[in-house]
Design an enzyme around this catalytic site. Structure first.
Site, PDB file in Angstrom:
ATOM      1  N   ASN A  34       0.857  -1.185   0.000  1.00 34.29           N
ATOM      2  CA  ASN A  34       0.000   0.000   0.000  1.00 34.29           C
ATOM      3  C   ASN A  34       0.894   1.236   0.000  1.00 34.29           C
ATOM      4  O   ASN A  34       1.975   1.239   0.619  1.00 34.29           O
ATOM      5  CB  ASN A  34      -0.922   0.025   1.219  1.00 34.29           C
ATOM      6  CG  ASN A  34      -2.080   0.993   1.045  1.00 34.29           C
ATOM      7  OD1 ASN A  34      -3.071   0.663   0.396  1.00 34.29           O
ATOM      8  ND2 ASN A  34      -1.950   2.192   1.595  1.00 34.29           N
ATOM      9  N   LYS A  77      -8.417   2.669  -6.244  1.00 30.12           N
ATOM     10  CA  LYS A  77      -9.500   3.502  -6.762  1.00 30.12           C
ATOM     11  C   LYS A  77      -9.472   3.536  -8.284  1.00 30.12           C
ATOM     12  O   LYS A  77      -8.409   3.618  -8.909  1.00 30.12           O
ATOM     13  CB  LYS A  77      -9.371   4.916  -6.205  1.00 30.12           C
ATOM     14  CG  LYS A  77     -10.526   5.841  -6.547  1.00 30.12           C
ATOM     15  CD  LYS A  77     -10.335   7.188  -5.870  1.00 30.12           C
ATOM     16  CE  LYS A  77     -11.485   8.139  -6.217  1.00 30.12           C
ATOM     17  NZ  LYS A  77     -11.302   9.475  -5.581  1.00 30.12           N
ATOM     18  N   SER A 130     -18.077  -7.894  -5.948  1.00 30.52           N
ATOM     19  CA  SER A 130     -19.203  -7.323  -5.209  1.00 30.52           C
ATOM     20  C   SER A 130     -19.427  -8.075  -3.906  1.00 30.52           C
ATOM     21  O   SER A 130     -19.277  -9.295  -3.839  1.00 30.52           O
ATOM     22  CB  SER A 130     -20.486  -7.382  -6.039  1.00 30.52           C
ATOM     23  OG  SER A 130     -21.595  -6.946  -5.272  1.00 30.52           O
ATOM     24  N   GLY A 132     -19.135  -5.882  -0.776  1.00 31.55           N
ATOM     25  CA  GLY A 132     -18.748  -4.974   0.285  1.00 31.55           C
ATOM     26  C   GLY A 132     -17.670  -5.578   1.176  1.00 31.55           C
ATOM     27  O   GLY A 132     -17.017  -6.570   0.831  1.00 31.55           O
ATOM     28  N   LYS A 184     -20.194  -5.878 -13.868  1.00 29.03           N
ATOM     29  CA  LYS A 184     -20.197  -5.267 -12.531  1.00 29.03           C
ATOM     30  C   LYS A 184     -20.886  -3.901 -12.561  1.00 29.03           C
ATOM     31  O   LYS A 184     -21.618  -3.537 -11.634  1.00 29.03           O
ATOM     32  CB  LYS A 184     -18.760  -5.118 -12.023  1.00 29.03           C
ATOM     33  CG  LYS A 184     -18.636  -4.430 -10.650  1.00 29.03           C
ATOM     34  CD  LYS A 184     -19.424  -5.144  -9.558  1.00 29.03           C
ATOM     35  CE  LYS A 184     -19.005  -4.744  -8.160  1.00 29.03           C
ATOM     36  NZ  LYS A 184     -19.070  -3.321  -7.846  1.00 29.03           N
ATOM     37  N   HIS A 187     -24.532  -4.579 -12.658  1.00 31.73           N
ATOM     38  CA  HIS A 187     -24.875  -5.014 -11.300  1.00 31.73           C
ATOM     39  C   HIS A 187     -25.111  -3.807 -10.408  1.00 31.73           C
ATOM     40  O   HIS A 187     -26.108  -3.720  -9.684  1.00 31.73           O
ATOM     41  CB  HIS A 187     -23.735  -5.884 -10.755  1.00 31.73           C
ATOM     42  CG  HIS A 187     -23.754  -6.119  -9.273  1.00 31.73           C
ATOM     43  ND1 HIS A 187     -23.426  -5.135  -8.350  1.00 31.73           N
ATOM     44  CD2 HIS A 187     -24.042  -7.232  -8.538  1.00 31.73           C
ATOM     45  CE1 HIS A 187     -23.524  -5.618  -7.132  1.00 31.73           C
ATOM     46  NE2 HIS A 187     -23.903  -6.892  -7.215  1.00 31.73           N
ATOM     47  N   ASN A 188     -24.207  -2.837 -10.452  1.00 30.91           N
ATOM     48  CA  ASN A 188     -24.327  -1.655  -9.592  1.00 30.91           C
ATOM     49  C   ASN A 188     -25.512  -0.784  -9.989  1.00 30.91           C
ATOM     50  O   ASN A 188     -26.149  -0.168  -9.131  1.00 30.91           O
ATOM     51  CB  ASN A 188     -23.031  -0.845  -9.633  1.00 30.91           C
ATOM     52  CG  ASN A 188     -21.920  -1.492  -8.823  1.00 30.91           C
ATOM     53  OD1 ASN A 188     -21.963  -2.687  -8.534  1.00 30.91           O
ATOM     54  ND2 ASN A 188     -20.920  -0.722  -8.458  1.00 30.91           N
ATOM     55  N   GLU A 191     -28.415  -2.345  -8.512  1.00 33.88           N
ATOM     56  CA  GLU A 191     -28.306  -2.069  -7.069  1.00 33.88           C
ATOM     57  C   GLU A 191     -28.857  -0.689  -6.731  1.00 33.88           C
ATOM     58  O   GLU A 191     -29.591  -0.520  -5.749  1.00 33.88           O
ATOM     59  CB  GLU A 191     -26.835  -2.179  -6.665  1.00 33.88           C
ATOM     60  CG  GLU A 191     -26.520  -1.859  -5.218  1.00 33.88           C
ATOM     61  CD  GLU A 191     -25.020  -1.851  -4.983  1.00 33.88           C
ATOM     62  OE1 GLU A 191     -24.521  -0.853  -4.436  1.00 33.88           O
ATOM     63  OE2 GLU A 191     -24.337  -2.830  -5.362  1.00 33.88           O
ATOM     64  N   LYS A 263     -20.597   6.855  -6.318  1.00 34.95           N
ATOM     65  CA  LYS A 263     -19.222   6.750  -6.810  1.00 34.95           C
ATOM     66  C   LYS A 263     -19.132   6.706  -8.324  1.00 34.95           C
ATOM     67  O   LYS A 263     -18.036   6.617  -8.863  1.00 34.95           O
ATOM     68  CB  LYS A 263     -18.551   5.514  -6.202  1.00 34.95           C
ATOM     69  CG  LYS A 263     -18.297   5.652  -4.703  1.00 34.95           C
ATOM     70  CD  LYS A 263     -17.476   4.495  -4.164  1.00 34.95           C
ATOM     71  CE  LYS A 263     -17.149   4.701  -2.698  1.00 34.95           C
ATOM     72  NZ  LYS A 263     -16.345   3.573  -2.144  1.00 34.95           N
ATOM     73  N   HIS A 455     -37.308  14.436 -41.980  1.00 33.15           N
ATOM     74  CA  HIS A 455     -36.610  13.232 -41.512  1.00 33.15           C
ATOM     75  C   HIS A 455     -37.264  11.943 -42.013  1.00 33.15           C
ATOM     76  O   HIS A 455     -36.737  10.865 -41.768  1.00 33.15           O
ATOM     77  CB  HIS A 455     -36.546  13.224 -39.985  1.00 33.15           C
ATOM     78  CG  HIS A 455     -35.682  14.303 -39.426  1.00 33.15           C
ATOM     79  ND1 HIS A 455     -34.330  14.379 -39.672  1.00 33.15           N
ATOM     80  CD2 HIS A 455     -35.975  15.371 -38.627  1.00 33.15           C
ATOM     81  CE1 HIS A 455     -33.816  15.435 -39.044  1.00 33.15           C
ATOM     82  NE2 HIS A 455     -34.805  16.055 -38.417  1.00 33.15           N
TER      83      HIS A 455
END
Length: 475
Positions: A34, A77, A130, A132, A184, A187-188, A191, A263, A455
C-alpha cells in the site's frame, strides 16, 4: 517471507485487506503493498499467525517475491490510480505475467488497458468484485473478464475465495475485454434501483402510514420471508431501521442527512444504456434521485413554497391493504430493474461479441454480492430460455405481471395523490406500460420530425420511406 508467493495484492483499504485475509485463509501466500505503509501494518495486525501474508514496501520487492507467471491484483481507486500503478509495474514484469484490476473501473478503460497489456505481452483481467467489506472477507461475487488464459492462472484462487452457494462458487469467466467490468457496472445500476425502491417503500410507510422505524422494519422482516422479495438489501434495511443512536437513543436513520452520495457506476450505467439504445427508466430514476437529493437547499426552499402538506387518512384496514399492494408493487418494480439490467447485458453482448453467459451471471449474483436475492433463482430459470431478450417475456413472470400490475399502479397513484415522490416506482410502471403497449404516440413524433426536418417516416399500410410537404411553404 517465503521464497515465492502465489499472489500480490496492491491497495489495502478495507476491501483490499479483507480480500487478502480471505485468500490467505484458503491456504495461499500473498505479498501486499500500500502506498501508505500504515495500511500494511494494519493488515499485518489483523491476520492470524497461520495467514501467509507478507509485506512489501516497494513494487520491485513485491514483484520479485512472486511465483511465475506473476499474478498481481489491484484493489485501488478506479481511474488515474490504476494507470499510475500500471506504469510503475510494467517495467518490472515479464511476458506472461497477469494483472487483475479488482476495482470499479469503467469497462472502456479496461478494454484500453487490456490492449496495452497485450501489446506488452501481459495478460489483463478486469474483474468486478461485489459484496462490500463482509463479502470480501467471507466470499464475494467475482466477475472476471479479459484474457482467458490469464483467468486460467488465477481461476483456482478466485473459485475458492468466492461465495459458495448450492449452485457452486459465485465466480465465472464472463468474456474478453471489458466484459467483467461491464457486468459489474450493470450489477451496480440494478443495485441503485433496488436501494431506491426500498427507500421509496420506506418513505410511503413513514409519511403516509405514520409508521416508526421499527414498525417498518417489522414489515420488511415479513417481506423478507417471501420468495420474490427476500434480499440482502432488505435484510440490512431491517437492521438499519432498528438501530438506535447510542448517544441520543433516537433511531439513527432519523438523524442521517438525506443527501445521498455515489461513486459513479450508476451514472455510467445510465450513460452506457443510452449509447446502446436500451431504456432503463427504473435505474435512471434511481440515479436522478441521488443527484436531486444532494440539492438540499433548493428542496427546502421549494418545499416551503409549493409543497402540499395534506395526506389522506388511512384506516387500519386500508393500511393493511396498501401494504399488501406495496409488497406486490415492490416485487414488480424490482423485477423491472433486473429486466433493464439483463437487457443491457443482452444487447451489449451482441454489440461487443462477448457472448455473455447470462444464466451464469444470475447464478454468481445469488451469493456474496449486494444483489443477492431469492428472486435470482427464478431469473436464472427464465434465462435458460435463450430465445428471450427480456425477463418480462418469460412464462416464469407473465402471470405475476398480469396479476400484480394493478398493485403497482395503486402504489404509484397513492404516492402521487399524497405528493410523495416515487421516481423509480413510476419509472418501473411507465416502462412496463410502454413495453406492453402495442401502439405508442410516437407516430406523432415521427410526423413532427418530418414536418420540421424532412426526416421521413414509415407507414403501417404500405412499404417504403415517406416524406410529406405538410404545408405550402415553410416560413
Amino acid at each position: 517471507m517465503p521464497e515465492k508467493n502465489d499472489l500480490a495484492l496492491i491497495g489495502l483499504a478495507v476491501m483490499g485487506q479483507n480480500l487478502a485475509l480471505n485468500i490467505a485463509r484458503h491456504g495461499y501466500s500473498l505479498v501486499v503493498f500500500n502506498r501508505t505503509p500504515s495500511k500494511t501494518h494494519d493488515l499485518l495486525a489483523r491476520k492470524s499467525p497461520n495467514d501467509k501474508i507478507f509485506p512489501a514496501y516497494d513494487l520491485s520487492e513485491l514483484v520479485g517475491s512472486l511465483k511465475k507467471p506473476r499474478k498481481i491484483l489491484l484493489m485501488v481507486k478506479a481511474g488515474q490510480p490504476v494507470d499510475e500503478f500500471l506504469l510503475q509495474l510494467y517495467p518490472l514484469l515479464e511476458k506472461g505475467d497477469v494483472i487483475i484490476d479488482g476495482g470499479n473501473s469503467h469497462f472502456l478503460d479496461t478494454e484500453r488497458r487490456a490492449q496495452e497489456a497485450e501489446k506488452a505481452g501481459f495478460y489483463y483481467l478486469g474483474t468486478g468484485i461485489s459484496g462490500g467489506e463482509e463479502g470480501a472477507l467471507h466470499g464475494p461475487s467475482i466477475m472476471p473478464g479479459g484474457h482467458r488464459t490469464g483467468y486460467e492462472f488465477v481461476q483456482e484462487i478466485f473459485l475458492k475465495a468466492a461465495a459458495q452457494t448450492e449452485d457452486g462458487p459465485c465466480c465465472f469467466y464472463l468474456g474478453p475485454g471489458g466484459a467483467g467490468h461491464f457486468v459489474k457496472m450493470v450489477h451496480n445500476g440494478i443495485e441503485y434501483a433496488l436501494m431506491e425502491l426500498i427507500a421509496e417503500a420506506y418513505d410511503l410507510m413513514r409519511k403516509l402510514l405514520k409508521m416508526d422505524p421499527p414498525a417498518i422494519a417489522e414489515v420488511f422482516k415479513q417481506w423478507n420471508q417471501h420468495e420474490n422479495l427476500n434480499s440482502f438489501l432488505l435484510e440490512i434495511s431491517i437492521k438499519v431501521l432498528n438501530y438506535r443512536d447510542p448517544e441520543t437513543n433516537f433511531y439513527l436513520v432519523d438523524l442521517i442527512d438525506d443527501r445521498a452520495e455515489q461513486k459513479g457506476t450508476g451514472k455510467w450505467t445510465s450513460q452506457v444504456a443510452l449509447d446502446f439504445g436500451v431504456p432503463i427508466p427504473t435505474i435512471n430514476q434511481a440515479v436522478v434521485a441521488r443527484i436531486l437529493s444532494a440539492r438540499k437547499a433548493n428542496r427546502v426552499k421549494l418545499a416551503a413554497k409549493i409543497r402540499s402538506k395534506n395526506s389522506l387518512p388511512f384506516s387500519e384496514r386500508e393500511s393493511q391493504q396498501f401494504l399488501t399492494a406495496l409488497a406486490d408493487g415492490l416485487y414488480l418494480a424490482s423485477l423491472m430493474a433486473f429486466n433493464e439490467g439483463i437487457q443491457m447485458l443482452f444487447v451489449a453482448s451482441q454489440e461487443k461479441n462477448w457472448n455473455l453467459p447470462l444464466v451464469d451471471i444470475a447464478r454468481i449474483w445469488k451469493g456474496g454480492c449486494i444483489l443477492r436475492t431469492r428472486l435470482l433463482n427464478r431469473i436464472q430459470l427464465a434465462l435458460k430460455n435463450s430465445a428471450l431478450e427480456m425477463l418480462i417475456e418469460s412464462p416464469e413472470f407473465i402471470h405475476d405481471l398480469q396479476k400484480k400490475l394493478s398493485s403497482l399502479c395503486h402504489v404509484v397513484k397513492i404516492g402521487m395523490e399524497n405528493h410523495i415522490p416515487l421516481p423509480s416506482f413510476q419509472g418501473a410502471l411507465s416502462s412496463l406500460e410502454s413495453w406492453s403497449s402495442s401502439s405508442l404516440p410516437t407516430n406523432l413524433i415521427q410526423a413532427q420530425r418530418d414536418f420540421f426536418g424532412a426526416h421521413t417516416y414509415r407507414r403501417i399500410d404500405r412499404e417504403g420511406i415517406f416524406h410529406t410537404q405538410w404545408e405550402g411553404e415553410w416560413l
